[in-house]
Motif scaffolding. Structure first.
Motif, PDB file in Angstrom:
ATOM      1  N   GLY A 115      -4.008  -0.270   0.453  1.00 50.90           N
ATOM      2  CA  GLY A 115      -5.153  -0.467   1.344  1.00 50.90           C
ATOM      3  C   GLY A 115      -6.470  -0.265   0.632  1.00 50.90           C
ATOM      4  O   GLY A 115      -6.741  -0.884  -0.389  1.00 50.90           O
ATOM      5  N   GLY A 116      -7.294   0.593   1.170  1.00 48.03           N
ATOM      6  CA  GLY A 116      -8.649   0.805   0.679  1.00 48.03           C
ATOM      7  C   GLY A 116      -8.724   1.402  -0.705  1.00 48.03           C
ATOM      8  O   GLY A 116      -9.645   1.119  -1.458  1.00 48.03           O
ATOM      9  N   VAL A 117      -7.741   2.205  -1.087  1.00 46.83           N
ATOM     10  CA  VAL A 117      -7.799   2.885  -2.378  1.00 46.83           C
ATOM     11  C   VAL A 117      -7.739   1.878  -3.523  1.00 46.83           C
ATOM     12  O   VAL A 117      -8.517   1.947  -4.469  1.00 46.83           O
ATOM     13  CB  VAL A 117      -6.662   3.922  -2.506  1.00 46.83           C
ATOM     14  CG1 VAL A 117      -6.686   4.585  -3.864  1.00 46.83           C
ATOM     15  CG2 VAL A 117      -6.777   4.963  -1.418  1.00 46.83           C
ATOM     16  N   SER A 118      -6.829   0.913  -3.437  1.00 47.17           N
ATOM     17  CA  SER A 118      -6.712  -0.060  -4.527  1.00 47.17           C
ATOM     18  C   SER A 118      -7.972  -0.921  -4.625  1.00 47.17           C
ATOM     19  O   SER A 118      -8.378  -1.311  -5.721  1.00 47.17           O
ATOM     20  CB  SER A 118      -5.484  -0.940  -4.333  1.00 47.17           C
ATOM     21  OG  SER A 118      -5.589  -1.659  -3.119  1.00 47.17           O
ATOM     22  N   ARG A 119      -8.581  -1.209  -3.504  1.00 43.81           N
ATOM     23  CA  ARG A 119      -9.813  -1.997  -3.501  1.00 43.81           C
ATOM     24  C   ARG A 119     -10.963  -1.211  -4.127  1.00 43.81           C
ATOM     25  O   ARG A 119     -11.789  -1.758  -4.846  1.00 43.81           O
ATOM     26  CB  ARG A 119     -10.150  -2.383  -2.052  1.00 43.81           C
ATOM     27  CG  ARG A 119     -11.045  -3.587  -1.932  1.00 43.81           C
ATOM     28  CD  ARG A 119     -11.202  -4.058  -0.498  1.00 43.81           C
ATOM     29  NE  ARG A 119     -11.796  -3.060   0.358  1.00 43.81           N
ATOM     30  CZ  ARG A 119     -11.156  -2.464   1.366  1.00 43.81           C
ATOM     31  NH1 ARG A 119      -9.911  -2.771   1.636  1.00 43.81           N
ATOM     32  NH2 ARG A 119     -11.761  -1.553   2.095  1.00 43.81           N
ATOM     33  N   LEU A 120     -11.007   0.080  -3.871  1.00 46.90           N
ATOM     34  CA  LEU A 120     -12.090   0.911  -4.407  1.00 46.90           C
ATOM     35  C   LEU A 120     -11.948   1.170  -5.904  1.00 46.90           C
ATOM     36  O   LEU A 120     -12.938   1.383  -6.589  1.00 46.90           O
ATOM     37  CB  LEU A 120     -12.141   2.253  -3.666  1.00 46.90           C
ATOM     38  CG  LEU A 120     -12.586   2.183  -2.211  1.00 46.90           C
ATOM     39  CD1 LEU A 120     -12.369   3.526  -1.539  1.00 46.90           C
ATOM     40  CD2 LEU A 120     -14.037   1.779  -2.123  1.00 46.90           C
ATOM     41  N   ASP A 122     -10.548  -0.977  -8.127  1.00 42.73           N
ATOM     42  CA  ASP A 122     -10.496  -2.220  -8.901  1.00 42.73           C
ATOM     43  C   ASP A 122     -11.875  -2.484  -9.501  1.00 42.73           C
ATOM     44  O   ASP A 122     -12.809  -2.901  -8.814  1.00 42.73           O
ATOM     45  CB  ASP A 122     -10.060  -3.371  -7.991  1.00 42.73           C
ATOM     46  CG  ASP A 122      -9.870  -4.672  -8.753  1.00 42.73           C
ATOM     47  OD1 ASP A 122      -9.956  -4.643  -9.999  1.00 42.73           O
ATOM     48  OD2 ASP A 122      -9.637  -5.702  -8.101  1.00 42.73           O
ATOM     49  N   THR A 123     -12.017  -2.274 -10.826  1.00 37.31           N
ATOM     50  CA  THR A 123     -13.334  -2.371 -11.472  1.00 37.31           C
ATOM     51  C   THR A 123     -13.846  -3.804 -11.558  1.00 37.31           C
ATOM     52  O   THR A 123     -15.032  -4.019 -11.757  1.00 37.31           O
ATOM     53  CB  THR A 123     -13.284  -1.780 -12.894  1.00 37.31           C
ATOM     54  OG1 THR A 123     -12.281  -2.462 -13.641  1.00 37.31           O
ATOM     55  CG2 THR A 123     -12.954  -0.302 -12.849  1.00 37.31           C
ATOM     56  N   SER A 124     -12.970  -4.801 -11.386  1.00 40.31           N
ATOM     57  CA  SER A 124     -13.429  -6.197 -11.459  1.00 40.31           C
ATOM     58  C   SER A 124     -14.286  -6.569 -10.246  1.00 40.31           C
ATOM     59  O   SER A 124     -15.033  -7.541 -10.293  1.00 40.31           O
ATOM     60  CB  SER A 124     -12.230  -7.140 -11.560  1.00 40.31           C
ATOM     61  OG  SER A 124     -11.475  -7.089 -10.360  1.00 40.31           O
ATOM     62  N   LYS A 125     -14.188  -5.791  -9.187  1.00 43.90           N
ATOM     63  CA  LYS A 125     -14.968  -6.078  -7.976  1.00 43.90           C
ATOM     64  C   LYS A 125     -16.296  -5.314  -7.922  1.00 43.90           C
ATOM     65  O   LYS A 125     -17.027  -5.426  -6.964  1.00 43.90           O
ATOM     66  CB  LYS A 125     -14.135  -5.764  -6.733  1.00 43.90           C
ATOM     67  CG  LYS A 125     -12.936  -6.694  -6.580  1.00 43.90           C
ATOM     68  CD  LYS A 125     -12.275  -6.486  -5.251  1.00 43.90           C
ATOM     69  CE  LYS A 125     -11.239  -7.520  -4.943  1.00 43.90           C
ATOM     70  NZ  LYS A 125     -10.107  -7.578  -5.804  1.00 43.90           N
ATOM     71  N   TYR A 126     -16.590  -4.515  -8.949  1.00 46.92           N
ATOM     72  CA  TYR A 126     -17.840  -3.765  -8.976  1.00 46.92           C
ATOM     73  C   TYR A 126     -19.016  -4.713  -9.245  1.00 46.92           C
ATOM     74  O   TYR A 126     -18.883  -5.673  -9.983  1.00 46.92           O
ATOM     75  CB  TYR A 126     -17.814  -2.681 -10.049  1.00 46.92           C
ATOM     76  CG  TYR A 126     -16.917  -1.506  -9.741  1.00 46.92           C
ATOM     77  CD1 TYR A 126     -16.228  -1.408  -8.542  1.00 46.92           C
ATOM     78  CD2 TYR A 126     -16.768  -0.474 -10.653  1.00 46.92           C
ATOM     79  CE1 TYR A 126     -15.413  -0.342  -8.268  1.00 46.92           C
ATOM     80  CE2 TYR A 126     -15.949   0.601 -10.389  1.00 46.92           C
ATOM     81  CZ  TYR A 126     -15.271   0.662  -9.184  1.00 46.92           C
ATOM     82  OH  TYR A 126     -14.472   1.737  -8.918  1.00 46.92           O
ATOM     83  N   THR A 127     -20.170  -4.402  -8.641  1.00 46.83           N
ATOM     84  CA  THR A 127     -21.366  -5.224  -8.826  1.00 46.83           C
ATOM     85  C   THR A 127     -22.540  -4.343  -9.218  1.00 46.83           C
ATOM     86  O   THR A 127     -22.475  -3.119  -9.138  1.00 46.83           O
ATOM     87  CB  THR A 127     -21.716  -5.977  -7.530  1.00 46.83           C
ATOM     88  OG1 THR A 127     -21.947  -5.007  -6.503  1.00 46.83           O
ATOM     89  CG2 THR A 127     -20.604  -6.911  -7.108  1.00 46.83           C
ATOM     90  N   GLY A 128     -23.643  -4.969  -9.622  1.00 49.92           N
ATOM     91  CA  GLY A 128     -24.881  -4.240  -9.917  1.00 49.92           C
ATOM     92  C   GLY A 128     -24.739  -3.305 -11.093  1.00 49.92           C
ATOM     93  O   GLY A 128     -24.055  -3.592 -12.072  1.00 49.92           O
TER      94      GLY A 128
END
Length: 171
Positions: A115-120, A122-128
């Motif tokens: 759920g939310g943990v894997s999304r948080l 995942d460094t490929s989804k980081y922005t800015g």
């Protein structure tokens, strides 16, 4: 028979106690042993009975019991749990319940990565600015990714024309 019980005593004595050597057991672990091994059944032997027996066998100002005191406690709990049997048979039945058991860890919260943990994480989804803290493979850059480091190689810190002096003076 007692050697198996002693091994069980040691396993429960060190459970959750990083500083314990396994020779002494506190009330919390004694109650856990009685509960996990089925000595405490909720009808004839309750948690209150276990606490009373623990207080009775331990030394007056101590917080723990030794294996010798544990054996005394098991005799008392055996007589309470198996009333119709003689004390020796009751003690033998208690040891049969205790032998070879390990502290149970059922109901313990486990770490999850759904759920939310894997999304948080995942460094490929980081922005800015957060994206700059990681390289292409997702590995962190460490302190270089967290702060702007200055080049202190010149005479004056922050001097922009570093290495240009020799070029000007050689004309």
């Amino acid at each position: 028979m007692a050697s198996e019980a002693e091994k069980t005593f040691q396993r429960f004595a060190v459970f959750g106690e990083s500083s314990s050597s396994g020779t002494e057991m506190n009330n919390k672990n004694f109650s856990k042993l009685c509960k996990d091994c089925g000595v405490m059944d909720g009808k004839t032997v309750t948690s209150t009975d276990v606490d009373i027996v623990f207080s009775k066998v331990k030394a007056k100002n101590a917080r723990t019991i030794t294996f010798q005191q544990f054996q005394e406690a098991m005799k008392e709990l055996g007589q309470k749990r198996f009333k119709i049997k003689n004390p020796d048979e009751a003690l033998e039945n208690i040891y049969k319940l205790v032998e070879g058991k390990d502290p149970a860890t059922t109901g313990v919260t486990k770490a999850t990565t759904v759920g939310g943990v894997s999304r948080l994480t995942d460094t490929s989804k980081y922005t800015g600015t957060h994206k700059e803290r990681f390289d292409e493979s997702g590995k962190g850059k460490g302190i270089a990714g967290r702060e702007e480091t200055t080049n202190n190689s010149g005479y004056v810190s922050g001097y922009k024309g570093a290495g240009t002096y020799d070029k000007k003076s050689s004309k």
